[in-house]
Structure formats: C-alpha cells, structure tokens
Design a protein around this motif. Structure first.
Motif, PDB file in Angstrom:
ATOM      1  N   ALA A  44       0.846  -1.190   0.000  1.00 28.21           N
ATOM      2  CA  ALA A  44       0.000   0.000   0.000  1.00 28.21           C
ATOM      3  C   ALA A  44       0.883   1.242   0.000  1.00 28.21           C
ATOM      4  N   GLY A  45       0.454   2.270  -0.748  1.00 25.57           N
ATOM      5  CA  GLY A  45       1.239   3.490  -0.855  1.00 25.57           C
ATOM      6  C   GLY A  45       2.236   3.495  -1.991  1.00 25.57           C
ATOM      7  N   ARG A  89      -3.767   1.176  -2.435  1.00 27.03           N
ATOM      8  CA  ARG A  89      -4.283   1.133  -1.080  1.00 27.03           C
ATOM      9  C   ARG A  89      -5.056  -0.173  -0.918  1.00 27.03           C
TER      10      ARG A  89
END
Length: 478
Positions: A44-45, A89
C-alpha cells in the motif's frame, strides 16, 4: 504522496502470465494487480506506472490499461494523487470474522499465544538487567547467561554444546539472513525444500543464491533420490532444511536420512542450515529424535549449522534466536553481524534465559494446545469440507491441507472478504506452484480456529460459485 514508485519492468515481472485467465483483458489486468495489492507484493502506498508506459511495456492499448486502472480506482485499490498518478491502497471490508480487537482474524502467522510465565520472568529479570546498565549494550555474540542456557539445552537433548558454539540473534530470521550473507556468494546454489518457509527463500535469494528445490510431500516426506542427486550434481554451497516438523507439511526425517544427508553434504562441500525452530513441538510422534547435528560423525559436524528460536515455543514477541556452529564460524558470524544489527536486546535475552529453565513444562503445555488444534481441525475438515484432506500430523505448527482444486490463491482472496487473512499455498513455493494447498495454523485458540474455518467455508462456497479469473500463482504474505 506515494512512498515508492513501482517501475514498469518490476510490475511486468510481478504480473506474470496475466492474460491466461480468460475474459476481457482489462479485467484480467485489474484482477492481477488487485491480487498483488491484497497479498502485499505491491505494498500500500506504491505509485503504479503511468498508463502509457505500462501499455507500452505490456504491448497492449492504452485504453486497456486505462480501463484496468479505472476498475482499481472504483474498487478502492488505488487513489488518484495529483502529481503522483495512481497510488495503491487496501480497501476497507466488512469484517465478518474478527479477532478480539475487531480487526481481521489472522491465520497468516502459525504461532501460539504467549506462554504463561513471561510476565513473571520479565519482573525477575529486571534485577539482572540493572547489572548491564553499567556497560555497553552491544553484544554481538549474546550475553553469557543465555549462551550458556542454550548450550545446556542442546546438551540435555543429546548434543553436547559449549558457549563458544552459540551466537544469539534477533530471532531465527535474522540468523538465516546472517548465515546467508556470510556463507553465500552471488551465483552460488542453495538447496531448499519445496514447499518451505518463504522468508528463508527471500534471505537466500537476497544473498545472491540460485535456489535448487527438493520436494517434501505430506505422508511421504523428502524425495530422497532427488535430494541425493541434487547434492551430488549441483554441489550447493548451503542447504536450508527443516528436518523436524517441517513447515508447512509437518514431516520429519528418519534417522537414516539424517545420517545420509550429512554424509552427502560433506562430500559436496555443502553447509547445512538446519532450521529447528519447530523441532521440539512434538504432539504424539512415535520415537524420539536428537538434534540434527547429533547425527554427524566426529569431524562431520562442521557441515551442520543449527538455527533455533523461542518464537514458536515461548512467544513470537520475544525476538530471540540463536545459531549453533563450530567456534570458528561463530567468531566469523559475530564479526560480520554489525553490518545488519548490533545485537539482541539485553532484557529479552535475560527473560529467555529464565524461561529456558522451564522448557519441559512449556513444551508439555504446547503439546496439549497443538493436539487440541490438530484434532479439531481434522473434525472440521471431515464434516464441512468433503473435497479437502487434512493429513494427520504428529507435531509442528500447521496442517498442509489439500484442497482438491488449484484454487488456493482464490480462496485466500475470498477469505479476506470474510474478514480472514490466510496464506495461500504458492507463498511457500517457487514460481507460483502449490495452488492445491493451504496452510492452516494449529496453535490458535479453538474458538478462533472454528471462527476461521467458518469464514473459509463461506469463502469456499463463494469461489465455487464464481471463480476469480487469473487468481492462480498468488499467495498471501506469511
């Protein structure tokens, strides 16, 4: 803002044969990226490549990539950040199977609750801890008390050991990584089991090794002829093996195979890295086995390096492990260690020193926990999953369940929608194999096991009604 950019070449490698799932190609691309996000292989990110760049790399139209990215955005798997493009995400879900704090029920970690007595041992260790505050906290070999206690434990189990043969590490994974870095050069071959502990694969690969697998089959054990041939033909620099209650199959080597493997390693010039982190988690195995190195003849023991920890026996929150090897290698490892870490926390070492005195009682309690989990799991599989097979295990931390269909990654993905995190079979293999298997931990409380199996039952029914295209070859992070 995105923390990291995933390059087009890296994403193309992760995607693999994404077109093989059938159906619209944009849907297949969406499904594959979604799985990569959910299983953590794209964290995520992470900022995904631009649409035009990815289209060129995959040799497809930009419209196809745009459609796939739109599906990711609408499904909550990416957000659009000005100046950064699409950033990954993990979307929120209805948590139908939850832990005590209301989050996902986690079956990805085959561990047990903390052993009773840790709080008391911590309090008792504070007096000892005060003595260490007068000097430096760095100790590359480990504190003398713990090295003596680990050596005494090996000796009591039938393998005479001295303090000079022990180096304390920050858990077993740190031991594997340190040994890989010291014993391997780029391009060396490393013999590994298939399936096996995934983070060991990663540590060996990061050290530059080329992995050479030998199969371990539930109910059959190691492919002995292949093991002998691979040792002779590939002359691996190291061999990473779990001879007792192998993770994830639960298999154990016979006395004869242990002796032959050590002899073959000596002939090939191979150093055996023996992972014994689950080696004392016996449930009801007939007979008893010595630590692996005890099967070496005088002079051959230098080919065997033992790895242990308290993560599976006492508590995984105590990040304390160790390496047992001949004193010369211990000194080499201690000298190389500062490049990765400067020592194991002193207080945790003192706690483990005290806990090791109570290991017989601790292991008896673990035996009862694992027996209850194993027996209940077999009942649940027999009554609720007629297509599955949970082979009987006589020790260890998990059951390597055969699903009857190559849908492990699909099942792990569907289980997330039911609030359950579980590791799919391919995570324990190489190149996307093992889709017919699922690792189910045995050490969690029975109520959690039942709750998790209920979630798996709902997920199983969901994928039988509506299989996910292209989900094969992906597994959750262990």
């Amino acid at each position: 803002m995105s923390d990291a950019l995933l390059g087009t070449r890296a994403l193309r490698s992760l995607l693999g044969d994404w077109k093989d799932g059938g159906g619209p190609l944009y849907q297949a691309l969406f499904d594959r990226i979604r799985l990569l996000v959910l299983d953590g292989r794209i964290p995520a990110g992470t900022r995904l490549p631009a649409e035009r760049e990815l289209a060129q790399a995959l040799e497809v139209s930009r419209t196809l990539v745009t459609s796939a990215y739109r599906e990711l955005r609408e499904g909550g798997y990416t957000t659009s950040v000005r100046g950064s493009g699409s950033v990954t995400r993990v979307p929120g879900r209805a948590h139908l199977a939850v832990d005590a704090e209301g989050g996902f029920l986690d079956f990805t970690k085959a561990v047990m609750p903390a052993s009773p007595g840790i709080a008391l041992a911590t309090q008792q260790s504070m007096d000892d801890f005060g003595r260490y505050l007068q000097g430096p906290g760095y100790n590359f070999e480990g504190i003398p008390e713990l090295r003596d206690a680990v050596a005494a434990r090996y000796t009591a189990r039938g393998l005479p050991t001295s303090r000079e043969q022990i180096l304390v590490t920050t858990g077993a994974q740190a031991a594997i990584a340190l040994l890989s870095r010291v014993l391997l050069s780029r391009g060396d071959r490393a013999l590994v089991e298939l399936p096996s502990y995934p983070h060991a694969y990663e540590a060996l690969a990061l050290a530059g090794a080329r992995l050479v697998p030998v199969s371990v089959t539930p109910g059959e054990g190691w492919d002995e002829s292949a093991l002998e041939q691979l040792m002779r033909r590939t002359t691996p620099a190291v061999g990473y093996l779990m001879p007792d209650f192998h993770n994830p199959t639960g298999e154990s080597m016979s006395d004869e195979l242990r002796e032959r493997t050590i002899d073959q390693a000596m002939r090939a010039g191979t150093t055996l890295l023996i992972d014994e982190t689950s080696g004392e988690l016996d449930i009801d195995r007939e007979g008893s086995y010595l630590p692996f190195a005890a099967y070496a003849t005088p002079g051959d023991e230098r080919s065997v390096v033992s790895i242990g920890s308290v993560g599976k026996t006492i508590w995984d929150g105590l990040r304390v492990g160790w390496i047992r090897a001949e004193p010369g290698l211990i000194r080499t490892l201690a000298a190389a260690r500062p490049a990765s870490d400067l020592g194991t926390p002193v207080l945790e070492q003192l706690i483990v020193t005290r806990m090791l005195d109570d290991m017989p009682a601790i292991l008896e309690g673990r035996r009862e926990q694992l027996r209850a989990g194993r027996d209940r799991l077999q009942q649940l599989v027999a009554t609720g999953f007629p297509e599955w097979s949970a082979p009987p295990v006589v020790g260890g931390i998990a059951s390597w369940v055969a699903l009857g269909s190559p849908v492990s990654s699909q099942l792990a993905l569907a289980a997330r929608a039911e609030g359950l995190l579980i590791t799919a079979g391919p995570r324990f293999g190489l190149d996307g194999a093992l889709e017919r298997f699922l690792r189910i931990p045995l050490g969690c409380p029975i109520a959690q096991l039942e709750q998790g199996m209920d979630a798996l039952g709902r997920a199983w029914q969901a994928i039988m009604r509506n299989p996910v295209p292209g989900a094969q070859a992906f597994g959750d992070v262990a």
